[in-house]
Design an enzyme around this catalytic site. Structure first.
Site, mmCIF file in Angstrom:
data_model
loop_
_atom_site.group_PDB
_atom_site.id
_atom_site.type_symbol
_atom_site.label_atom_id
_atom_site.label_comp_id
_atom_site.label_asym_id
_atom_site.label_seq_id
_atom_site.Cartn_x
_atom_site.Cartn_y
_atom_site.Cartn_z
ATOM 1 N N CYS A 25 0.833 -1.189 0.000
ATOM 2 C CA CYS A 25 0.000 0.000 0.000
ATOM 3 C C CYS A 25 0.870 1.241 0.000
ATOM 4 C CB CYS A 25 -0.945 0.025 1.195
ATOM 5 S SG CYS A 25 -0.088 0.362 2.728
ATOM 6 N N ASP A 438 4.666 31.442 -30.131
ATOM 7 C CA ASP A 438 5.620 31.975 -31.084
ATOM 8 C C ASP A 438 4.895 31.972 -32.438
ATOM 9 O OD1 ASP A 438 8.139 32.583 -32.220
ATOM 10 O OD2 ASP A 438 8.395 30.480 -32.753
HETATM 11 P P1 ADP Z 1 10.001 34.377 -34.551
HETATM 12 O O1 ADP Z 1 9.646 35.048 -33.280
HETATM 13 O O2 ADP Z 1 8.994 34.655 -35.608
HETATM 14 O O3 ADP Z 1 10.316 32.936 -34.387
HETATM 15 P P2 ADP Z 1 12.848 34.929 -34.604
HETATM 16 O O4 ADP Z 1 13.031 35.439 -33.223
HETATM 17 O O5 ADP Z 1 13.311 33.540 -34.900
HETATM 18 O O6 ADP Z 1 11.332 35.104 -35.078
HETATM 19 O O7 ADP Z 1 13.581 35.933 -35.612
HETATM 20 C C1 ADP Z 1 13.223 37.287 -35.655
HETATM 21 C C2 ADP Z 1 13.744 37.979 -36.907
HETATM 22 O O8 ADP Z 1 15.159 37.972 -36.902
HETATM 23 C C3 ADP Z 1 13.332 37.299 -38.184
HETATM 24 O O9 ADP Z 1 12.108 37.760 -38.655
HETATM 25 C C4 ADP Z 1 14.477 37.700 -39.126
HETATM 26 O O10 ADP Z 1 14.242 38.988 -39.690
HETATM 27 C C5 ADP Z 1 15.669 37.793 -38.209
HETATM 28 N N1 ADP Z 1 16.509 36.578 -38.172
HETATM 29 C C6 ADP Z 1 16.941 35.897 -37.103
HETATM 30 N N2 ADP Z 1 17.730 34.849 -37.444
HETATM 31 C C7 ADP Z 1 17.807 34.868 -38.786
HETATM 32 C C8 ADP Z 1 18.469 34.048 -39.758
HETATM 33 N N3 ADP Z 1 19.235 33.001 -39.431
HETATM 34 N N4 ADP Z 1 18.284 34.349 -41.035
HETATM 35 C C9 ADP Z 1 17.521 35.375 -41.389
HETATM 36 N N5 ADP Z 1 16.897 36.187 -40.526
HETATM 37 C C10 ADP Z 1 17.039 35.969 -39.253
HETATM 38 MG MG MG Z 2 11.143 31.288 -33.731
#
Ligand code: ADP
Ligand code: MG
Length: 743
Positions: A25, A438
């Site tokens: 138990c 997100d």
């Molecule tokens: P979300 O909140 O939509 O997931 P992220 O935080 O991943 O967006 O990215 C935010 C912004 O940063 C994107 O919209 C882009 O403009 C830019 N960004 C970040 N990482 C990259 C990458 N590896 N290549 C191109 N753009 C990027």
């Molecule tokens: Mg993201």
């Protein structure tokens, strides 16, 4: 104690799982937990329903042998569990043997008890048997002869269990049963042997209690087996053999011999043996057993297939990628088994009560005996009341209330593609108030595509795309994939880069491998930040609503890439369901305001923030939590890791085969926000079951014990009620198997 910390792997320790034997138990479970936790550097959580202990220990301070020895000293058995499949098989065989023995002894006990009880029937109809003296229908020596084997042969388990518990310094249900029945038996035996004809005998009570408690154990064992049915169902999905193609001919080999890289065929109507990639053939595959999604999925060359899924109509030739414990199915099984063995925080009160339950009941029984004797001046009745108190008290129901519901709830989740990491996560998901989502990959498909490339100042569009593709080679961001795909389609090959750095939520930076020119790519805000001027009027109205990525070289803008990511058709429905469930939905995105607004409008989200960096997402979570709001976070895990870690409950959707590395609290195999809603609703349903069960278990004991003390329940009825109580708790938990996902 802290199952969550152990499951999250928070302390830098080793973890093992112990299989436990001899628990009768929840008081035993509490006892074992206590002795394990007394070993230096040990954190243990014992699960009564699964008969396992998850133990985190510090190898520098203690060894598994010490843990096993500690359990043995307390009077129980423990073994280290290493191979889940083998352990499960062994457990099953052991349980089946135990069940058969239990059943045999129950039948013997019932046959011996029946005549004793049969003579009581006339008495039930004429006013109860604690009343006036009655004439025995069976001679007393015969009653003694019938009751003795029940007491000492069938009932030996209770004595053995009670002895182990007492020797270990604790007390369990066996102590109550042994004490209660021994009192009734011993009194009756003395009366019979000394031929005291003016006294009652209570052989029927002692024998009936043992028989009924046995019956309860039998039913409980059967119902408990049902709580792990979901897991066993998952284990049965995989076929036993794979049809391999070796040297051009087909051979059937056992699964254990398949290695990654092997070619295998799956015929129509067969289950996929291991994870793999389709090389030839087309078919539709039913993946509902893993994803919960009923629609069959089309498979053609380069599609991924998962072990345990069902090939419906075509012939597929595949290459093995995940075998043995590396399959998605094995990952799911591991996760579920772990979740089922974990402990919900809500159980803490029940645990504390179980730990002191038996001594308290014994004290109540002694007080009942003394008071009744003193008040009524009738030693026999005092004895009957005390026996009833001892046998109606049931710590089992308290111990089973939570774990059985957790087992059924997490198992049901696994069948519908909802993997809940542990009971603590389940509890929090059930109490969730605000869900932060997100945008990319959660509300949208997460497969952005390049829609436009704009070059400026003498650069060509190919220059822009080549520079972008070169920079994105080292990134795992969905936008990076889109850029690489677009470059590939144009036949553009990237050049080498050095000093690559990824700036989460902003972009990436690197140097040209040839001339070391600094290069950057990312959101326009990021480019401004690193000192790249953005030419005016470059962002035309046509581009508004797209995700924009700027590409720069040597401090000057080369051009702009516009990307679009389709909103998932199911997202709006999921947001509506979340609102209907009373959950606030907030979208946080690193993308620009226009894109954020467009997506929010499309799915019906009222509250959102754009241009949020990963750290900002985490801050938003922390801010909500500090207001006392139970906060969940859904993300893709790529750059949302800080926010996911900060949330009370983190959800990862569309995990596919990445499940083994996924660190979220709740993993949804399906790529659909509706799966998150289902996970929350399932958690709520499970939590409701836990609350019902705990309420019932507490109420049962709180009402039953005083009734028995007042002499309103005969010992036989008390024994029956105690047997019924734990069975009904398990049965109630099993009702959760009927739960269905909503959309
Ligand atoms: P979300 O909140 O939509 O997931 P992220 O935080 O991943 O967006 O990215 C935010 C912004 O940063 C994107 O919209 C882009 O403009 C830019 N960004 C970040 N990482 C990259 C990458 N590896 N290549 C191109 N753009 C990027
Ligand atoms: Mg993201």
């Amino acid at each position: 104690m802290d199952a969550t910390a152990i499951a999250r792997g928070a302390p830098p320790k080793e973890r093992i799982e112990l299989g436990l034997t001899g628990m009768t138990c929840a008081a035993c479970a509490a006892r074992i937990e206590k002795v394990l936790n007394r070993v230096p550097g040990v954190q243990a959580a014992v699960n009564f329903a699964t008969e396992t202990a998850v133990v985190g220990f510090d190898p520098a301070r203690s060894a598994p042998e010490q843990l096993i020895a500690a359990v043995a000293r307390a009077g129980y058995g423990a073994t280290v569990r290493e191979d889940p499949e083998l352990d499960r098989k062994r457990d099953k065989a052991r349980k089946a043997a135990e069940f058969a023995a239990l059943k045999r002894e129950f039948i013997i006990a019932a046959l011996l008890t029946a005549p004793l009880l049969a003579q009581m029937v006339p008495m039930f109809t004429s006013g109860g048997f604690t009343g006036a003296a009655h004439a025995d229908l069976l001679p007393r020596w015969l009653q003694l002869a019938l009751a003795t084997p029940v007491q000492f042969w069938v009932g030996r388990r209770f004595y053995v269990g009670a002895w182990h518990a007492l020797r270990g310094g604790g007390a369990n249900m066996d102590v109550l049963v042994a004490l209660g029945t021994s009192m009734a038996y011993a009194f009756s035996a003395v009366v019979t042997l000394l031929e005291l004809h003016d006294q009652h005998v209570y052989f029927e009570a002692s024998a009936a209690i043992i028989t009924l408690v046995f019956l309860g154990k039998l039913l409980e064992a059967r119902a408990k087996a049902g709580t792990s049915a979901a897991l066993e169902g998952l284990l049965r999905l995989q076929p036993k053999t794979a049809h391999l193609l070796r040297d051009g001919t087909g051979v059937d080999v056992p699964l254990g011999e398949v290695v990654a890289g092997d070619r295998f065929v799956v015929r129509a109507g067969e289950s996929v043996p291991v994870d793999g990639i389709v090389r030839e053939g087309t078919s539709t595959v039913d993946e509902s057993m893993l994803t919960g999604e009923s629609r069959a999925v089309d498979k053609a060359a380069s599609a991924v297939v998962y072990a345990g899924t069902l090939n419906q109509d075509g012939l597929l030739t595949c290459e093995a990628t995940g075998v043995g414990s590396g399959t998605l199915l094995a990952g799911i099984v591991r996760l579920v088994a772990e979740a089922q063995g974990s402990k919900a925080p809500i159980q803490r009160l029940a645990d504390r009560v179980s730990g002191i339950f038996v001594p308290v009941v014994v004290v109540i029984a002694v007080v009942t005996l003394a008071l009744t004797w003193w008040l009524l001046g009738d030693a026999t009745r005092a004895l009957v009341h005390a026996v009833a108190v001892l046998v109606i008290a049931c710590p089992c129901a308290l111990g089973l209330a939570t774990p059985t519901a957790v087992m059924v709830g997490t198992g049901r989740g696994a069948q519908t593609g909802i993997l809940i990491r542990n009971a603590a996560a389940l509890e929090l998901a059930g109490r969730l108030q605000t869900l932060i989502v997100d945008k990319t990959g959660t509300l949208t498909e997460g497969r952005p595509a390049v829609t436009e490339v704009i070059a400026i100042d003498g650069a060509t569009r190919d220059d822009v795309l080549r520079a972008a593709a070169s920079l994105e080679q080292g990134s795992t961001h969905p936008l990076a994939k889109a850029v690489l795909v677009a470059a590939g389609e144009q036949g553009i090959t990237p050049f080498a880069i050095t000093d690559f750095a990824s700036v989460p939520g902003k972009g990436v930076a690197a140097r040209d491998g040839a001339d070391s020119a600094p290069m950057a790519l990312g959101s326009l805000a990021y480019l401004t930040e690193v000192g790249v001027p953005i030419p005016d009027a470059m962002v035309t109205s046509k581009l508004r609503g797209s995700t924009l990525v700027g590409v720069a070289r040597g401090g000057r803008m080369l051009g702009l890439i516009a990307l679009a990511d389709a909103v998932r058709p199911t997202s709006a429905e999921a947001v509506r369901r979340l609102n209907a469930a009373g959950i606030e939905v907030v979208m946080l995105t690193g993308d620009n305001a226009e894109t954020a607004q467009a997506v929010a409008d499309a799915v019906g989200i009222r509250e959102f923030r754009s241009g949020v960096l990963p750290a900002g997402k985490a801050e938003a979570v922390v801010a909500l939590k500090s207001k006392g709001v139970v906060t969940g976070m859904v993300g893709d895990g790529i750059n949302d890791a800080p926010a996911l870690a900060a949330a009370d409950v983190s959800f990862a959707i569309g995990a596919g085969s990445d499940i083994a590395v996924e660190a979220s609290d709740v993993t949804l195999i399906r790529s659909d926000l509706n799966a998150v809603v289902d996970a929350i609703l399932l958690s709520r349903a499970t939590l409701a079951k836990i609350r019902q069960n705990l309420f019932f278990a507490f109420a049962y004991n709180v009402l039953g014990i005083p009734l028995a003390a007042a002499g309103l329940l005969s010992p036989v009825i008390a024994g029956a009620a105690m047997a019924a109580s734990s069975v009904s708790v398990v049965g109630n938990a099993l009702l959760l198997r009927r739960w269905r996902p909503g959309a």
